[in-house]
Design a protein around this motif. Structure first.
Motif, PDB file in Angstrom:
ATOM      1  N   ARG A 135      46.451 -68.585  -8.020  1.00  0.00           N
ATOM      2  CA  ARG A 135      47.335 -69.570  -8.660  1.00  0.00           C
ATOM      3  C   ARG A 135      48.413 -70.079  -7.711  1.00  0.00           C
ATOM      4  NH1 ARG A 135      48.596 -67.285 -13.927  1.00  0.00           N
ATOM      5  NH2 ARG A 135      46.625 -68.210 -14.544  1.00  0.00           N
ATOM      6  N   HIS A 136      48.997 -69.160  -6.947  1.00  0.00           N
ATOM      7  CA  HIS A 136      50.125 -69.588  -6.121  1.00  0.00           C
ATOM      8  C   HIS A 136      49.754 -69.765  -4.663  1.00  0.00           C
ATOM      9  CE1 HIS A 136      52.454 -69.317  -9.650  1.00  0.00           C
ATOM     10  NE2 HIS A 136      52.031 -68.085  -9.844  1.00  0.00           N
ATOM     11  N   LYS A 139      46.451 -75.378  -4.330  1.00  0.00           N
ATOM     12  CA  LYS A 139      47.181 -76.538  -4.854  1.00  0.00           C
ATOM     13  C   LYS A 139      47.007 -76.599  -6.368  1.00  0.00           C
ATOM     14  CE  LYS A 139      47.624 -81.537  -4.406  1.00  0.00           C
ATOM     15  NZ  LYS A 139      47.156 -82.749  -3.737  1.00  0.00           N
ATOM     16  N   HIS A 140      45.802 -76.267  -6.808  1.00  0.00           N
ATOM     17  CA  HIS A 140      45.531 -76.179  -8.239  1.00  0.00           C
ATOM     18  C   HIS A 140      44.271 -75.351  -8.418  1.00  0.00           C
ATOM     19  CE1 HIS A 140      46.208 -77.160 -12.339  1.00  0.00           C
ATOM     20  NE2 HIS A 140      45.094 -77.836 -12.507  1.00  0.00           N
ATOM     21  N   ASN A 141      44.091 -74.778  -9.616  1.00  0.00           N
ATOM     22  CA  ASN A 141      42.842 -74.066  -9.864  1.00  0.00           C
ATOM     23  C   ASN A 141      42.431 -74.193 -11.318  1.00  0.00           C
ATOM     24  OD1 ASN A 141      44.475 -72.208 -11.187  1.00  0.00           O
ATOM     25  ND2 ASN A 141      44.334 -70.659  -9.595  1.00  0.00           N
ATOM     26  N   TYR A 142      41.150 -73.922 -11.565  1.00  0.00           N
ATOM     27  CA  TYR A 142      40.578 -74.069 -12.899  1.00  0.00           C
ATOM     28  C   TYR A 142      39.684 -72.881 -13.200  1.00  0.00           C
ATOM     29  CZ  TYR A 142      41.427 -79.040 -11.870  1.00  0.00           C
ATOM     30  OH  TYR A 142      41.981 -80.238 -11.520  1.00  0.00           O
ATOM     31  N   ILE A 160      42.088 -83.974  -6.665  1.00  0.00           N
ATOM     32  CA  ILE A 160      43.369 -83.313  -6.380  1.00  0.00           C
ATOM     33  C   ILE A 160      43.418 -82.769  -4.962  1.00  0.00           C
ATOM     34  CG2 ILE A 160      44.765 -81.280  -7.021  1.00  0.00           C
ATOM     35  CD1 ILE A 160      44.121 -82.086  -9.942  1.00  0.00           C
ATOM     36  N   TYR A 195      48.850 -86.149 -12.858  1.00  0.00           N
ATOM     37  CA  TYR A 195      48.944 -86.045 -11.399  1.00  0.00           C
ATOM     38  C   TYR A 195      48.742 -87.414 -10.767  1.00  0.00           C
ATOM     39  CZ  TYR A 195      47.250 -84.987  -6.675  1.00  0.00           C
ATOM     40  OH  TYR A 195      47.042 -84.979  -5.327  1.00  0.00           O
TER      41      TYR A 195
END
Lengths: 593, 177
Positions: A135-136, A139-142, A160, A195
């Motif tokens: 997560r950190h 940049k983004h996750n799913y 993204i 975004y």
């Protein structure tokens, strides 16, 4: 052939398995290469890959290698890199590369398998909380829980990863979601609901920046990796702006190649191991234009002594970079290429002439005269800087792609290998990941089959992903590894020399393998260079061989990398050579990295 | 010998800010927000979250944080960067806003203490929501300071335990922010 049918162009409205949707979406997104390693939780995707011919899968030897290879591919081609790994250890092995891509703003998409949705949270075999762990550092996750959302999510992930400030995006896909079926349709033009990175800079702000530049008497352009991420056009516009403003140009580690090293206006790299002229010019300028760089601590040195007399303009696509460490007078949010284009246009439209900078340039000339990168090559031992320079002499006309590992060799390469073009220099800047260079070279070679790709390495770093020698062999990739072997984790030892009175705690590379034999065991050509008289021939032999070559170049063991700004010091307090090293620093400096 | 680490920057004035964040109501979104605060070393004094749209698609997260202005600006920029974040509003910066907190306060006692607890609750407009012959649970809402004061006073008349809901806030006036 059945697989080809499933992938047919008219298949959009038909039910497909999640695995086929993934492959189909990747093809629609223009992906031709993915780097991966199979495992239980991605077997359906691997089966879908087996049944198609549009995507080439590169089997790495360790998932860390897959991510760095994808980074090398992305950085050298400008296209996103794609990784496919299994759940649990597959995903955790990929974490370092994901964090690396985040800090260096490299667009990659990492597809991870996950245990079936009904098993999530049960500590199932090879289960880990991939979205939690990444997560950190992404940049983004799913986590995709429904097959019907898979196609759209993959398209969104690429959007993204590649827009705004690029970065790694992770898509975690449970095995049952890969098996279940749904309809896939290629999304029309993509617009995200929340975004929306700003590409064009605010015109009023750009106008103000141009006015500030036009009255500057001691301007400097401080450029970073953002210029390279913005595309080759941005590098061209940077040259135009430098011509118009007559300003000197300095670059971060990540920005090397954005401005030609041979240009008389180029001062070299700045920061901890930057040139004297670059750091002094940063300190003494009256106007600093920061283009796609982020005032990293390796660049600024001690913050309260950083460029104390300048007005600062910061152009960045990521507004969270503004005022994060250094206060700026003017912040322009936007893609650096677009902003440069507007600046150049506006400068010309206004008929601006640069201020006379004779005094400024004569001071720079004075700093240059210190020759902070000078070194002496005498005797038969090879100085590491000399080896890099010889490598440059022998290869620069071929316009090679250079990757590095992390440490002294990386800094020497940055200092002594001159880059004229963007996308030719691939290095782990932000995270400083040892083991980056070999897999990155493999990725770069796959993206640029005709280019000469060389990993300039150290004997310690290369061992962190040395298993990837096998990957290069398997795919006939003629990558070259050039190891500066000083039998030390040189940068660690250098800091121990500087800070701990030379107590070399665990920084000696003991029990090294015979690299030549090791390379040969993997099907590579191995070359050892031990003395100065073997250097030129060794490099020539390396270049003459059309397969992969591993060069073990023994260098002076005790050389340290200068110039250097010690931790906790300002740009004006550079150490130019080993005679200035005290061997000890005070406690507050020791605590700084 | 303990090393004395000099602070990087001179002491700055610490401000308290109330941030109102609209986010996509998706799994893990709260983790992204709180993780950002912990990984970058920002303070959270209070945090509340609940969905606020009819279709439950959007949640409002209200965070009370504190730090120098420079850090507050960074927090806003970092939050804005998260993909599921629709908007970040710094209510303290924006102008007048109302801020309320709910607390349940359990007090036990008999005799004069019990009478005094009721009397104080009346002054604070706290409402008893549970009563036994030995105890009350009061519901109080108001500014954080008011709730703090009430709890402080209850200590003297037999405070047993407290549950606080955290701050919720909205800007004043007719428009949404």
């Amino acid at each position: 052939m059945q697989g080809r049918e499933t992938m047919g162009r008219d298949g959009g409205s038909r039910e497909m398995s999640g695995a086929d949707i993934i492959v189909r979406a990747l093809v629609d997104l223009g992906v031709d290469t993915i780097f991966g390693y199979p495992g239980g939780a991605v077997l359906p995707i691997y089966d879908a890959l087996f049944r198609q011919k549009q995507i080439r899968h590169i089997l790495v030897r360790h998932e860390a290698g897959a991510v760095h290879a994808a980074e090398g591919y992305a950085r050298s081609t400008g296209k996103p890199g794609v990784v496919l790994v299994t759940s649990g250890p597959g995903a955790t092995n990929a974490v370092t590369g994901i964090a690396d891509a985040l800090l260096d703003s490299i667009p990659i998409v990492v597809l991870t398998g996950q245990v079936a949705t009904h098993l999530i949270g049960s500590d199932a075999f090879q289960e880990c909380d991939t979205v939690g762990i990444t997560r950190h550092c992404s940049k983004h996750n799913y986590l995709v829980k429904e097959t019907s959302r898979l196609g759209g999510t993959i398209h969104e992930a690429f959007h993204i990863a590649t827009t705004g400030r690029p970065g790694p995006v992770v898509v975690d896909i449970p095995k049952d979601v890969q098996v279940a079926t749904a309809r896939y349709e290629r999304p029309a033009r993509f617009e995200h609901k929340t975004y929306r990175p700003k590409v064009k800079g605010d015109l009023a702000a750009i106008e103000a920046a141009v006015e500030m530049l036009a009255v500057a008497e001691r301007p400097i352009l401080y450029v970073g990796g953002g210029v390279i991420n913005s595309g080759p056009g941005a590098s061209q516009l940077l040259r135009d702006l430098a011509r118009l403003t007559k300003a000197p140009v300095t670059s971060t580690l990540m920005g090397l190649g954005a401005f030609p090293a041979s240009d008389p206006q180029f001062l070299g790299m700045l920061g901890m191991h930057g040139t004297y002229e670059a750091n002094l010019a940063m300190n003494q300028c009256d106007l600093m234009l920061c283009l796609g760089a982020r005032f990293d601590d390796r660049v600024t040195g001690k913050l309260d002594g950083f460029s104390p007399h300048s007005r600062k303009i910061h152009v960045d696509i990521d507004p969270s970079s503004f005022n994060k460490t250094v206060r700026v007078d003017l912040a322009i949010e936007g893609d650096v290429g677009h902003v440069l284009e507007d600046m150049v246009k506006l400068w010309r439209a206004r008929g601006h002439q640069a201020q006379p900078q004779d005094d400024w340039w004569s001071r720079i000339k004075g700093w240059r005269a210190k020759q902070s990168l000078a070194f002496t090559q005498e005797g038969e031992k090879i100085q590491p800087q000399h080896a890099i320079r010889a490598l440059w002499e022998a290869t620069h006309k071929k316009n090679p792609i250079i990757t590095t590992e992390v440490g002294q060799h990386q800094m020497w390469a940055a200092q002594h290998f001159d880059f004229e073009q963007p996308n030719k220099w691939l290095t782990s800047g932000g995270l400083g990941t040892m083991g980056y260079g070999l897999p990155a070279a493999i990725g770069a070679q796959l993206g640029n089959p005709k280019s000469l790709v060389i990993d300039i390495a150290g004997e310690a770093s290369i061992q962190m992903n040395i298993q990837e020698l096998g990957t290069a062999t398997q795919y006939d990739l003629p990558v070259k590894v050039f190891v500066l072997n000083n039998e030390y984790m040189g940068m660690v030892r250098q800091w121990q020399d500087l800070t701990y009175e030379g107590r070399h705690s665990h920084s000696y590379s003991d029990s090294l393998p015979d690299f030549v034999k090791l390379a040969e065991a993997y099907g590579w050509k191995g070359i050892r260079i031990e003395t100065l008289d073997q250097l030129e021939q060794g490099i020539a032999d390396m270049l003459a061989h059309d397969g992969p070559v591993f060069v073990d170049c023994m260098v002076e063991r005790h050389a340290n990398c200068f110039p250097m700004i010690p931790s906790g010091a300002t740009h004006t307090e550079m150490l130019l050579g080993p005679d200035q090293v005290a061997g000890k620093v005070d406690k507050s400096a020791e605590a700084l990295v | 010998m303990a090393a004395k680490i000099k602070p990087l920057l001179v002491q700055e004035v610490v401000e308290r800010h109330t941030l109102s964040i609209l986010v996509d109501n998706e799994a893990g979104v709260l983790g992204r927000i709180t993780g950002l605060f912990s990984s970058r070393g920002y303070n959270i004094e209070s945090l509340t979250v609940a969905d606020i749209t009819e279709d439950e698609a959007v949640s409002r997260i209200t965070i009370v944080t504190s730090g120098p202005r420079r850090v507050i600006d960074q927090i806003r920029a970092q939050l804005d960067r998260l993909v599921p974040v629709h908007s970040v509003t710094d209510l303290s910066e924006l102008g007048p806003f109302v801020e309320r907190e709910l607390a349940l306060v359990k007090v036990a006692g008999t005799g004069e203490k019990r009478v005094e607890a009721l009397r104080l609750a009346d002054i604070f407009r706290a409402r008893p929501v549970d009563t036994s012959t030995q105890s009350f649970v009061f519901e109080i809402s108001g500014s954080t300071t008011k709730v703090d004061q009430f709890i402080e006073l209850m200590r003297e008349v037999g405070l047993v335990e407290v549950a606080r809901g955290g701050v919720v806030a909205l800007s004043r006036g007719a428009t949404a922010q």
